[in-house]
Each structure stands twice: as structure tokens, then as C-alpha cells.
Design an enzyme around this catalytic site. Structure first.
Site, PDB file in Angstrom:
ATOM      1  N   ASP A   1       0.827  -1.207   0.000  1.00  0.00           N
ATOM      2  CA  ASP A   1       0.000   0.000   0.000  1.00  0.00           C
ATOM      3  C   ASP A   1       0.858   1.252   0.000  1.00  0.00           C
ATOM      4  OD1 ASP A   1      -2.600   1.530   0.557  1.00  0.00           O
ATOM      5  OD2 ASP A   1      -1.164   2.290   2.000  1.00  0.00           O
ATOM      6  N   HIS A   2       1.915   1.214   0.807  1.00  0.00           N
ATOM      7  CA  HIS A   2       2.739   2.414   0.896  1.00  0.00           C
ATOM      8  C   HIS A   2       3.554   2.626  -0.371  1.00  0.00           C
ATOM      9  CE1 HIS A   2       2.350   2.623   5.538  1.00  0.00           C
ATOM     10  NE2 HIS A   2       1.212   2.669   4.903  1.00  0.00           N
ATOM     11  N   ASP A   3       3.658   1.595  -1.172  1.00  0.00           N
ATOM     12  CA  ASP A   3       4.261   1.740  -2.494  1.00  0.00           C
ATOM     13  C   ASP A   3       3.274   2.396  -3.459  1.00  0.00           C
ATOM     14  OD1 ASP A   3       6.631   1.291  -3.678  1.00  0.00           O
ATOM     15  OD2 ASP A   3       6.162  -0.704  -4.431  1.00  0.00           O
TER      16      ASP A   3
ATOM     17  N   HIS B   1      -6.834  -2.569   8.205  1.00  0.00           N
ATOM     18  CA  HIS B   1      -6.653  -2.020   9.563  1.00  0.00           C
ATOM     19  C   HIS B   1      -7.424  -2.845  10.589  1.00  0.00           C
ATOM     20  CE1 HIS B   1      -5.500   2.263   7.984  1.00  0.00           C
ATOM     21  NE2 HIS B   1      -4.472   1.433   8.011  1.00  0.00           N
TER      22      HIS B   1
HETATM   23  C1  HEM Z   1       0.520  -1.670  12.145  1.00  0.00           C
HETATM   24  C2  HEM Z   1      -0.507  -1.515  11.415  1.00  0.00           C
HETATM   25  C3  HEM Z   1      -0.933  -0.236  10.760  1.00  0.00           C
HETATM   26  C4  HEM Z   1      -0.906   1.035  11.242  1.00  0.00           C
HETATM   27  C5  HEM Z   1      -0.416   1.495  12.600  1.00  0.00           C
HETATM   28  C6  HEM Z   1      -1.408   1.899  10.207  1.00  0.00           C
HETATM   29  C7  HEM Z   1      -1.541   3.252  10.313  1.00  0.00           C
HETATM   30  C8  HEM Z   1      -1.962   4.100   9.327  1.00  0.00           C
HETATM   31  C9  HEM Z   1      -2.062   5.526   9.435  1.00  0.00           C
HETATM   32  C10 HEM Z   1      -1.742   6.347  10.670  1.00  0.00           C
HETATM   33  C11 HEM Z   1      -2.511   5.988   8.264  1.00  0.00           C
HETATM   34  C12 HEM Z   1      -2.807   7.433   7.898  1.00  0.00           C
HETATM   35  C13 HEM Z   1      -4.211   7.735   8.351  1.00  0.00           C
HETATM   36  C14 HEM Z   1      -4.692   9.091   7.869  1.00  0.00           C
HETATM   37  O1  HEM Z   1      -4.270  10.083   8.453  1.00  0.00           O
HETATM   38  O2  HEM Z   1      -5.482   9.154   6.936  1.00  0.00           O
HETATM   39  C15 HEM Z   1      -2.661   4.859   7.387  1.00  0.00           C
HETATM   40  C16 HEM Z   1      -3.039   4.954   6.082  1.00  0.00           C
HETATM   41  C17 HEM Z   1      -3.195   3.884   5.265  1.00  0.00           C
HETATM   42  N1  HEM Z   1      -3.089   2.561   5.608  1.00  0.00           N
HETATM   43 FE1  HEM Z   1      -2.495   1.830   7.376  1.00  0.00          FE
HETATM   44  N2  HEM Z   1      -1.732   1.144   9.118  1.00  0.00           N
HETATM   45  C18 HEM Z   1      -1.461  -0.165   9.423  1.00  0.00           C
HETATM   46  C19 HEM Z   1      -1.666  -1.249   8.610  1.00  0.00           C
HETATM   47  C20 HEM Z   1      -2.159  -1.188   7.331  1.00  0.00           C
HETATM   48  C21 HEM Z   1      -2.433  -2.307   6.502  1.00  0.00           C
HETATM   49  C22 HEM Z   1      -2.219  -3.745   6.913  1.00  0.00           C
HETATM   50  C23 HEM Z   1      -2.909  -1.826   5.315  1.00  0.00           C
HETATM   51  C24 HEM Z   1      -3.366  -2.515   4.061  1.00  0.00           C
HETATM   52  C25 HEM Z   1      -3.295  -3.767   3.774  1.00  0.00           C
HETATM   53  C26 HEM Z   1      -2.919  -0.400   5.418  1.00  0.00           C
HETATM   54  C27 HEM Z   1      -3.336   0.449   4.434  1.00  0.00           C
HETATM   55  C28 HEM Z   1      -3.332   1.816   4.509  1.00  0.00           C
HETATM   56  C29 HEM Z   1      -3.639   2.688   3.398  1.00  0.00           C
HETATM   57  C30 HEM Z   1      -3.998   2.274   1.969  1.00  0.00           C
HETATM   58  C31 HEM Z   1      -3.516   3.979   3.865  1.00  0.00           C
HETATM   59  C32 HEM Z   1      -3.635   5.253   3.038  1.00  0.00           C
HETATM   60  C33 HEM Z   1      -2.235   5.643   2.578  1.00  0.00           C
HETATM   61  C34 HEM Z   1      -2.179   6.879   1.701  1.00  0.00           C
HETATM   62  O3  HEM Z   1      -3.160   7.207   1.060  1.00  0.00           O
HETATM   63  O4  HEM Z   1      -1.138   7.522   1.657  1.00  0.00           O
HETATM   64  N3  HEM Z   1      -2.472  -0.043   6.649  1.00  0.00           N
HETATM   65  N4  HEM Z   1      -2.347   3.724   8.057  1.00  0.00           N
END
Ligand code: HEM
Length: 521
Positions: free
Chosen positions: A102-104, A185
Site C-alpha cells: 500500500d505504501h508503495d 486495519h
Molecule cells: C501496524 C498496522 C498499521 C498502522 C499502525 C497503520 C496506520 C496508518 C495511518 C496512521 C494511516 C494514515 C491515516 C490518515 O491520516 O489518513 C494509514 C493509512 C493507510 N493505511 Fe495503514 N496502518 C497499518 C496497517 C495497514 C495495513 C495492513 C494496510 C493494508 C493492507 C494499510 C493500508 C493503509 C492505506 C492504503 C492507507 C492510506 C495511505 C495513503 O493514502 O497515503 N495499513 N495507516
């Protein structure tokens, strides 16, 4: 936005650019970094300037005001760390793989730096010749997605690859990054397991509450490296998303708490992010996907398979039109064999299909690899990658599946963890007309059609042309091939190292060296 000039020639046919620009030659910005997200539905904001929905608490939509995002999180998502069910068939590595890819895809880089992380090389000049990330593509599309979507939905929504389609825009959509791909999430475990050699609990690095691990990369350095974390991911199951067990309190109550300041709520952030991006409500997205649109509480209860949850939603939102798409989508029961419901399956598959079919460098495309290379690539496994890059010696044959006991792990030398045989990529040593291919010491060369391209390793300078061609008349490489030379600093004295000894160049180097000595003082 300025239209980039796309290079032509052998290299631009073979390698993607660092920024993704010119992947599509007619639309060079499609899918490139630092471009806007695409929209699959028109945005819905509170006013024409783009104020997010719900900004004014009195503003109504379909006769109802929008509930505060924190309230939704507390009412629908909140889950005690201890009140979770474990996935019986998937590992936590699958969850982390999702976050990593996702981060890619979605984390559009904003850094002004263009220096490569490890070498410090200027990526606007040198990193552009990156090979397509084929193992990532295979691991994601073939190993990860079928587990998320389910085998049957995957085959329906993601039919076999038919070839590159330049009419498809692979850009990431708002709804994908601000909602759909955040589905996982709710599958994140509240504890980070860390295991020692032999997959045993190691007293010096015990399991960590998730919020103690975030932004704590110092722990990787001081607490045993990355191997204990990887072993933990390989042996731990994913959290199962269940009614009443949505997002763990580590994420809704303690996000980034250890960094000081006010703890955040990831559920509320996701919901608010959807509103910031003007994402229409749940029903509109169901409509886009050709799924039934709920009009009554019992319609919604039927879709969610959960009358209690449907009632809760309608109490909060008044109408299913207003339900924020992320929370509505994650509330649908999963499709058989998958971990997401019909709406998420549709949205995720639409994005992943566009990423595949709209990519000129997709690994299965005829022109990108030979059939022997493709066959080799198919043998790639994440377990092999872990074996080759860590000190872990035993791995599961399938690292995304849950491994119950360390005894079920295989030695890295096991035939089920095959090595990638790179001989299929070996370039010929000779050219039929010009004979042996001139190589560089301390540098790299690349044969593309009848041209050899040269680049020196870090710390070395190319002396001579950056490419040579086989001259069909003289049967000679033309112009004369270059060399790499490097400089070493020792006790304030500059020592020039000439890699290939040629007198003229040694002289040139000596003069460079003099100026360097002066510079060092
Ligand atoms: C340790 C586990 C994780 C933490 C602590 C975490 C935390 C976060 C945070 C803080 C954000 C930004 C929220 C915002 O301000 O909008 C975010 C965005 C996101 N997360 Fe997670 N995440 C985790 C796991 C995952 C997993 C497993 C996935 C997908 C399989 C995922 C997919 C995404 C996606 C797609 C975004 C949006 C990124 C972007 O548009 O730049 N995350 N996450």
C-alpha cells in the site's frame, strides 16, 4: 501540469522510469508519482470550495446530519485488545505485506530529496534504470490477492492477463487509498510478536503492544534486528475481522501515543480522510459496483448479515446513503475463501486490475521477459526472499498461510523453497560481429539491441563514452569503451586508482588527483 518528454530507444522499452512517468506513452503522467488520485465517482463536498462533509454539524444530507467520526469509531469499531478472534488460515505476514505494498501504491512521496536511500545516488539521473518489480507483482497478484478477495471472486474480477492496454489509467483512485485498501486495519493484531531462533519466545525481546512499536525503529537496531519481528509475523495468525470485533484499541485509542502528545484514533482518521477526499457515501459505491443499494433497515441488515449492526448504522447515520464508505465496506461479511465483502472485492479488484493491465512493464507482457525468465520468476517465494536476506534458517513453504507450529517450518535448503536461477538473465559474452563484449571493472554494462551502456559503481567515475555500438563496417566497438576510476582518501592524501590501465587515462587521473589533494587540505 507539464507533459514530460518520453525517451525512445531500447532502454525506454525495457525499463520503467523512477517516477513512473512515460509508462504510458500517450498519457505520460498516468500512474506517475506526485500526480492527483483518480476519481471513479464525482466528489461530494459540503460546498463548492471543497469543505469536507460533516464540517458544519448542522448541515444535512438526505435529511440527516453526519455523525462525528470519533462517535462512529467508539460505537462500531472499538474492540478490546483481548477480545479478538484469530484467523485460522492466514498469517500476520499477509497483513504486513498489504501495508507494505500500500505504501508503495498510495503514499505519494513528497520528499524534496531525490537521493537514493543506500547509495545517495541522484535518482533523477541514475536510478531510472530500475528493473520492473516482478517479484512484488507475482507475490501480490498471485499469492496475496486471492487470499484477500477469495479464489472465485479473484478469477471473476481479475480474469487472466490478456496484455497491455494503453487505454487503461492505472492511477490510484481516491476511494482506494482513502478507504478501500485500508480494509486491513481491522485485521491488525494488537501485539507485535518477536521470536528468537527456533521460533521460541525470547526473554530479551518480548512481545510488544503495537503502540510501543510504532516509530520505534531503534528497537530493530537495539533489540535483535529484523529477524525476531519477521519470525513473529511468520508464526502469528492475522486478526480475524468479526462482527463486534473490528479495530483493536491499540489503533483506536493509542495510535502514536508513545510518541507523546494526544493519542490518535485510526478508525476516526480513516473516516475523516474519506470525507476530506469528498468520497460519496456507501450506497453510491455499491451502485458503482452493480451491487444492490439498501433502502431500508432490513435491506442493510441483509447485506451486512447482521441486523444489530444495521440498526446501529441507521441510528448513527439515519440513512445508508450517508454511511462513510470505509466503515460500510469493512462491515460486509467476507466472500467465500476471502477476507473482504462484495463491495471491497469490487473496489480492490478494479484498482489492482488497472495497475496490471495499464502497466507497460507488467511482468507477463510478452516484450518484458522471455518465457524462460517468466518461468523462473514463477518460482519466486517470499520465503526464499526471507531466507536470502535474513539470518532466518527455517521458513514456511507458504508464508501467507498460517503456520501453527515451528516444527512445520522448512529448512531454507528445502526444495520447496527454490532459488531463483538468474542464468536466464545472463547476457551473451560476445557479439556475432564485434566479438567479446567489453566489460567494466568496478562498473556495470548492459547490452540493449546492439548498444552497450555503461555505468560505474558508487565512488567511481566514468571516463569515456556512456555507450558504445558495434560498427557494422569496421566490426569494432565504436567509440572506444570507457573505464571506471575511483579515488580513495587516506591520511589526507588522495590516491587515484586506475581500474583499467591505459597510459593516457592514468595521466588524466594524476592531474585530477593533484586538484583533489589541494581540495582535501
Ligand atoms: C501496524 C498496522 C498499521 C498502522 C499502525 C497503520 C496506520 C496508518 C495511518 C496512521 C494511516 C494514515 C491515516 C490518515 O491520516 O489518513 C494509514 C493509512 C493507510 N493505511 Fe495503514 N496502518 C497499518 C496497517 C495497514 C495495513 C495492513 C494496510 C493494508 C493492507 C494499510 C493500508 C493503509 C492505506 C492504503 C492507507 C492510506 C495511505 C495513503 O493514502 O497515503 N495499513 N495507516
Amino acid at each position: 501540469m507539464q507533459r514530460p518528454l518520453c525517451k525512445t530507444g531500447c532502454l525506454s522499452e525495457r525499463y520503467r522510469s523512477f517516477t513512473g512517468e512515460c509508462n504510458n506513452r500517450q498519457h505520460p503522467k498516468w500512474g506517475a508519482a506526485n500526480t492527483p488520485y483518480s476519481r471513479w465517482l464525482p466528489p461530494e463536498y459540503e460546498d463548492i470550495r471543497g469543505v469536507p462533509r460533516g464540517w458544519d454539524p448542522e448541515h444535512t444530507y438526505y435529511n440527516y446530519t453526519l455523525p462525528p467520526v470519533r462517535l462512529i469509531s467508539q460505537n462500531v469499531l472499538y474492540t478490546h485488545n483481548e477480545n479478538i478472534s484469530l484467523d485460522s488460515s492466514l498469517s500476520h505476514l499477509l497483513v504486513e505485506w498489504g501495508q507494505w505494498i500500500d505504501h508503495d501504491f498510495a503514499l505519494t512521496p513528497q520528499s524534496p530529496s531525490t537521493a537514493a536511500f543506500r547509495t545517495g545516488a541522484d535518482c533523477t539521473r541514475t536510478c531510472s534504470r530500475d528493473t520492473p518489480c516482478f517479484p512484488i507483482q507475482i507475490l501480490t497478484w498471485e499469492h496475496y490477492l486471492p487470499r484477500v478477495l477469495g479464489e472465485t471472486p479473484t478469477s471473476l474480477l481479475m480474469p487472466p492477463y490478456k496484455g497491455y492496454d494503453p487505454e487503461i489509467d492505472p492511477s490510484i483512485a481516491n476511494v482506494f487509498s482513502a478507504a478501500a485498501f485500508r480494509f486491513a486495519h481491522v485485521t491488525v493484531q494488537p501485539m507485535v510478536a518477536r521470536l528468537g531462533p527456533g521460533y521460541s519466545l525470547a526473554p530479551q525481546h518480548p512481545p510488544l503492544p503495537l503502540h510501543h512499536s510504532l516509530f520505534a525503529s531503534w528497537r530493530v537496531v537495539q533489540e535483535g534486528g529484523i529477524d525476531p519481528v519477521l519470525r513473529g509475523l511468520l508464526l502469528s495468525p492475522a486478526k480475524l475481522q468479526m462482527p463486534g470485533q473490528m479495530m483493536v484499541e491499540e489503533l483506536t485509542e493509542r495510535l502514536f501515543q508513545a510518541q507523546g502528545g494526544m493519542p490518535l484514533d485510526l478508525g476516526a482518521l480513516n473516516l475523516q480522510r474519506g470525507r476530506d477526499h469528498g468520497l460519496p457515501g456507501y450506497s453510491s459505491w455499491r451502485g458503482l459496483c452493480g451491487l444492490s443499494v439498501p433502502n431500508t433497515t432490513s435491506d442493510l441488515a441483509g447485506i451486512l448479515g447482521n441486523p444489530g449492526l444495521a440498526e446501529k448504522f441507521l441510528l448513527l447515520y439515519g440513512t445508508s446513503q450517508n454511511i462513510d464508505v470505509w466503515v460500510g465496506a469493512i462491515s460486509e461479511p467476507p466472500l467465500p475463501g476471502g477476507r473482504v465483502g462484495p463491495l471491497l472485492a469490487c473496489l480492490l479488484a478494479k484498482q489492482f486490475r488497472a495497475l496490471r493491465d495499464g502497466d507497460r512493464f507488467w511482468w507477463e507482457r510478452e516484450a518484458v521477459f522471455t518465457s524462460t525468465q517468466r518461468a523462473q520468476l514463477h518460482t519466486v517465494s517470499l520465503s526464499r526472499i526471507i531466507c536470502d536476506n535474513t539470518h532466518i534458517t527455517r521458513v514456511p513453504s507458504d508464508p501467507f498461510s498460517r503456520t501453527v507450529s515451528p516444527e512445520d517450518m522448512l529448512a531454507c535448503s528445502h526444495p520447496l523453497i527454490p532459488h531463483l536461477n538468474l542464468s536466464a538473465w545472463k547476457e551473451p559474452d560476445t557479439d556475432p560481429s564485434c566479438g567479446p563484449i567489453p566489460r567494466l571493472q568496478s562498473g556495470f554494462s548492459l547490452l540493449c539491441d546492439s548498444v552497450i551502456y555503461y555505468q560505474c559503481g558508487p565512488g567511481y567515475q566514468l571516463i569515456g563514452p556512456s555507450s558504445v555500438t558495434c560498427d557494422p563496417n569496421s566490426y569494432q566497438w565504436s567509440p572506444a569503451p570507457p573505464i571506471c576510476h575511483g579515488r580513495e582518501w587516506a591520511r589526507g592524501v588522495c590516491v587515484c586508482v586506475c581500474v583499467r590501465e591505459r597510459e593516457i587515462l592514468i595521466k588524466a587521473l594524476q592531474s585530477t588527483c593533484m586538484s583533489l589533494v589541494l581540495y582535501s587540505d
